[in-house]
Design an enzyme around this catalytic site. Structure first.
Site, PDB file in Angstrom:
ATOM      1  N   GLU A   2       0.861  -1.173   0.000  1.00 14.73           N
ATOM      2  CA  GLU A   2       0.000   0.000   0.000  1.00 14.73           C
ATOM      3  C   GLU A   2       0.893   1.216   0.000  1.00 14.73           C
ATOM      4  O   GLU A   2       1.773   1.356   0.859  1.00 14.73           O
ATOM      5  CB  GLU A   2      -0.841   0.051   1.288  1.00 14.73           C
ATOM      6  CG  GLU A   2      -2.125  -0.698   1.230  1.00 14.73           C
ATOM      7  CD  GLU A   2      -2.864  -0.585   2.552  1.00 14.73           C
ATOM      8  OE1 GLU A   2      -2.602   0.364   3.326  1.00 14.73           O
ATOM      9  OE2 GLU A   2      -3.666  -1.467   2.828  1.00 14.73           O
ATOM     10  N   ASP A  35      -5.665   9.498  10.028  1.00 21.78           N
ATOM     11  CA  ASP A  35      -4.352   8.991  10.417  1.00 21.78           C
ATOM     12  C   ASP A  35      -3.860   9.574  11.725  1.00 21.78           C
ATOM     13  O   ASP A  35      -4.121  10.727  12.052  1.00 21.78           O
ATOM     14  CB  ASP A  35      -3.339   9.288   9.307  1.00 21.78           C
ATOM     15  CG  ASP A  35      -3.550   8.364   8.119  1.00 21.78           C
ATOM     16  OD1 ASP A  35      -3.393   7.145   8.310  1.00 21.78           O
ATOM     17  OD2 ASP A  35      -3.882   8.857   7.029  1.00 21.78           O
ATOM     18  N   TYR A  70     -10.829  -4.663   3.525  1.00 20.72           N
ATOM     19  CA  TYR A  70      -9.846  -4.221   4.527  1.00 20.72           C
ATOM     20  C   TYR A  70     -10.606  -3.976   5.817  1.00 20.72           C
ATOM     21  O   TYR A  70     -11.392  -3.039   5.912  1.00 20.72           O
ATOM     22  CB  TYR A  70      -9.187  -2.940   4.010  1.00 20.72           C
ATOM     23  CG  TYR A  70      -8.043  -2.378   4.840  1.00 20.72           C
ATOM     24  CD1 TYR A  70      -8.043  -2.409   6.237  1.00 20.72           C
ATOM     25  CD2 TYR A  70      -6.949  -1.782   4.212  1.00 20.72           C
ATOM     26  CE1 TYR A  70      -6.995  -1.880   6.974  1.00 20.72           C
ATOM     27  CE2 TYR A  70      -5.902  -1.236   4.941  1.00 20.72           C
ATOM     28  CZ  TYR A  70      -5.930  -1.293   6.319  1.00 20.72           C
ATOM     29  OH  TYR A  70      -4.910  -0.755   7.042  1.00 20.72           O
TER      30      TYR A  70
END
Lengths: 410, 278
Positions: free
Chosen positions: B50, B61, B176
């Site tokens: 990734e 994040d 995911y």
């Protein structure tokens, strides 16, 4: 184009947005991480429930009347009218609300919603600190823990509001990432929310973010425009001819404008901050100096570079220092319904001082931008033109910034 | 349409082991070092890579990857330069799948059609766009799927059985699973959460399942692949990149080897783990 034309309802309304996915034209929407999606859908469902619930509206009305102090006056600014020599200028006195700005209108509405949803922890972001103070206030009122994210740069220039929030029992968390201003505080609040989805309600302070926030905050702020309509009928026997409000995220402007959007004779001016000027790289004017993009859960006009990286905004007014704007404004900008203009730091400072001397009102730096535009246009308008400017905040919080800009030691 | 991602998961299944997915931010800490890291990853045992597309406001994040984004932007990262890294990588490796991960705004600015054409052209296999939920599929997901690009979706602990069909409606490649509610690189994923989530997800989809967010050590990665088809490690790798940069921004000569050594440990742990019977 045959029988269709007869059955199609009148869609020529500026008040029909957003659509069911939260879009105003191509703007708005829900651009958030999957973790937040179920929660945002919950907020939307809860809001749809209370929107039509008379008990909710009765409770909201109670707190707005007895706690906030609504309706705020519509005041004829006689000396400024005389000084400018044109339109009859009225101030909508939302700076007289409890906590000194329009922000509390929305906070009361959302805290009632959060309580109804069973949330036990409130987070918020703040730039100038007015929304942080208003959130801390309603959290104290309803005994809910309150965490306010605020950029380190804004903490430095808005010390009085930081202290106010602490007095009200809120925890102010400084944000040092990025430029340490409102956009970074919003990033950090979203990160908190993702990590605490079960307990936490994110009380967004402006008409931005993912659907349903732009619609919900607009609805809660629309009390401003509804009151103006009634008050102007009482004062002058007819609706206003023009409305003027400053915009950062754009909540006070949406609140003033929304009830009048379908009145074709009402002209609307929204005033972006231009910082050091639109030809400089130090301004926060996302409409007049940006282009459409996606940030903080919605598609809207943004300040960004050629690669789509978000650019730092600049304004002397911390409340306007944000690189985006509410999506409904982006749509109203594209459709041309509202005129979007801009005012520099220096022009706002002049208006700030003039208002203090002529009207005995020290305005916040945010509505000083709106007033600077009024000063630019009012003199050319006829004496029977009725103009309403939203005095959306008081200037006590800004006196240190202004003293500094004027080179005065306090 | 044939895809390196599908082929890779088929071969993992055939060799009866789970896969290792590694994440780095493109152009972190600079373009050439990033290229060395990228080109060494597969050799060190990464089964799928990734590659983060740097963005000024990475809202999902944590501090490690936020800092990586800022280092990359300071080094002059752009979406074009990210695509160029993939192009150079493909000159030496035509097998290891590459998935670009990031936020929508830089792609919106680049132009969706132009982006899909250029990304496919340089050998990108899939996309993970954090701030494009199914509700905004018209923006990029549907055109990407039509172009043959894999569009990978995140499922989270808040994605319940009622919502999963929406999440799975327009997706392929793999699913995911985000093992924590939170941002990258903060808490650790627990075995209980991973085991029950993978069991639940398999009732809804036949897609391979990768698990990330909170997978930090070879032991974590090994635990994950007992249940899932792949473990994703991001912040722990990015932390090692950060550790190899001094206060003046100088990259230590040993940094690339340190990072790839850590990837090797992760890969060894994943490869040594027997699969649970599915």
């Amino acid at each position: 184009m045959t029988s269709m034309t007869e059955t199609v309802p009148l869609v020529n309304s500026y008040r029909s947005g957003p659509d069911e996915d939260g879009h105003f034209g191509q703007y708005g929407g829900r651009y958030v991480a999957e973790t937040l999606m179920p929660l945002i859908l919950d907020v939307e469902k809860a809001y749809e429930r209370v929107r039509g619930d008379p008990r909710f509206h009765a409770e909201l009305k109670h707190y707005l009347a007895h706690y906030v102090g609504r309706p705020s006056p519509l005041y004829f600014a006689e000396r400024l009218t005389e000084h400018l020599g044109g339109a009859r200028l009225y101030f909508k006195r939302d700076e007289l609300n409890h906590t000194g700005a329009h922000k509390i209108n929305n906070c009361v509405g959302q805290i009632l919603l959060a309580r109804m949803m069973g949330k036990t922890r409130i987070i918020a972001e703040t730039g100038a600190g007015q929304h942080g103070v208003a959130t801390a206030t309603v959290c104290a009122l309803f005994n809910l823990p309150c965490i306010v994210y605020m950029g380190e740069t804004d903490i430095q220039r808005q010390q009085p509001n930081v202290f106010r929030m602490k007095l009200l029992g809120a925890e102010v968390r400084p944000v040092t990432s990025g430029s340490g201003t409102l956009k970074d505080a919003m990033n950090e609040a979203l990160r908190d929310w993702v990590a605490n989805v079960d307990s936490t309600y994110y009380l967004i302070g402006t008409v931005a973010g993912p659907h349903p926030y732009p619609m919900m905050v607009r609805d809660f702020q629309s009390v401003i425009g509804r009151e103006v309509r009634t008050q102007m009928m009482e004062a002058e026997g007819r609706p206003p001819d023009s409305l003027v409000a400053c915009i950062g995220g754009g909540s006070n402007a949406m609140g003033l404008f929304y009830p009048f959007l379908d009145d074709p004779d009402v002209t609307m001016h929204a005033v972006e901050a231009a910082g050091h000027g639109l030809d400089s790289d130090k301004h926060p004017a996302s409409l007049n100096g940006g282009r459409p993009g996606v940030l903080h859960g919605n598609k809207t006009y943004l300040l960004q570079d050629a690669d789509g990286q978000i650019v730092e905004a600049h304004s002397i007014s911390a409340g306007l220092d944000y690189p985006g704007i509410g999506p409904e404004h982006s749509w109203l900008f594209d459709t041309g319904r509202v005129r979007y203009v801009s005012i520099t730091d220096a022009e706002a400072l002049d208006a700030f001082q003039l208002c203090a001397r002529l009207e005995g009102i020290i305005p916040a730096l945010e509505p000083s931008h709106a007033l600077a535009h009024v000063m630019r246009i009012a003199g050319d308008l006829p004496g029977d033109h009725l103009m309403v400017m939203n005095m959306c905040g008081r200037g006590d919080k800004d006196i240190f910034t202004v003293a500094n800009a004027l080179g005065v030691q306090i | 349409m044939d895809s390196r991602i599908d082929r890779r998961f088929e071969s993992l299944r055939a060799s009866r082991r789970g896969g290792l997915v590694t994440f780095i931010t493109a152009c972190d800490p600079d373009i050439e070092t990033s290229f060395k890291l990228l080109s060494g990853m597969a050799q060190a045992g990464a089964d799928l890579i990734e590659l983060g597309m740097p963005f000024s406001d990475p809202m999902a994040d944590g501090p490690s990857i936020q800092a990586a984004n800022l280092r990359a932007l300071a080094a002059g990262a752009t979406l074009s330069k990210t695509l160029d890294l993939v192009r150079r990588f493909r000159e030496g490796d035509n097998e290891t799948p590459i998935v670009l991960m990031g936020y929508f705004n830089p792609i919106h600015t680049y132009g969706v059609d132009r982006f899909l054409r250029d990304a496919k052209g340089v050998g990108v296999d899939g996309l993970i766009i954090v701030d494009l939920p199914p509700e905004e599929d018209r923006e990029l997901c549907l055109p990407a799927l039509a172009s043959g690009m894999r569009f990978i979706r995140l499922a989270t602990p808040t994605t319940d059985d009622a919502r999963l069909p929406t999440v799975l409606a327009n997706t392929n490649g793999f699913l995911y699973f985000v093992a924590i509610t939170g941002i990258t690189g903060t808490r650790s994923a627990s075995e209980e959460v991973v085991a029950s989530a993978v069991t639940r997800l398999r009732r809804h989809t036949a897609l391979p399942i990768a698990v990330g967010f909170g997978v930090k050590t070879p032991e974590n990665a090994s635990m994950v692949v007992r249940f899932a088809d792949a473990a994703v490690v991001g912040s722990a790798i990015v932390d090692r990149i950060a550790a190899g940069i001094d206060a003046e921004g100088q990259v230590a000569p040993t940094m690339v080897d340190d990072v790839l050594g850590f990837v090797r440990q992760l890969a060894d742990a994943v490869r040594a783990t027997p699969r649970q019977a599915a």
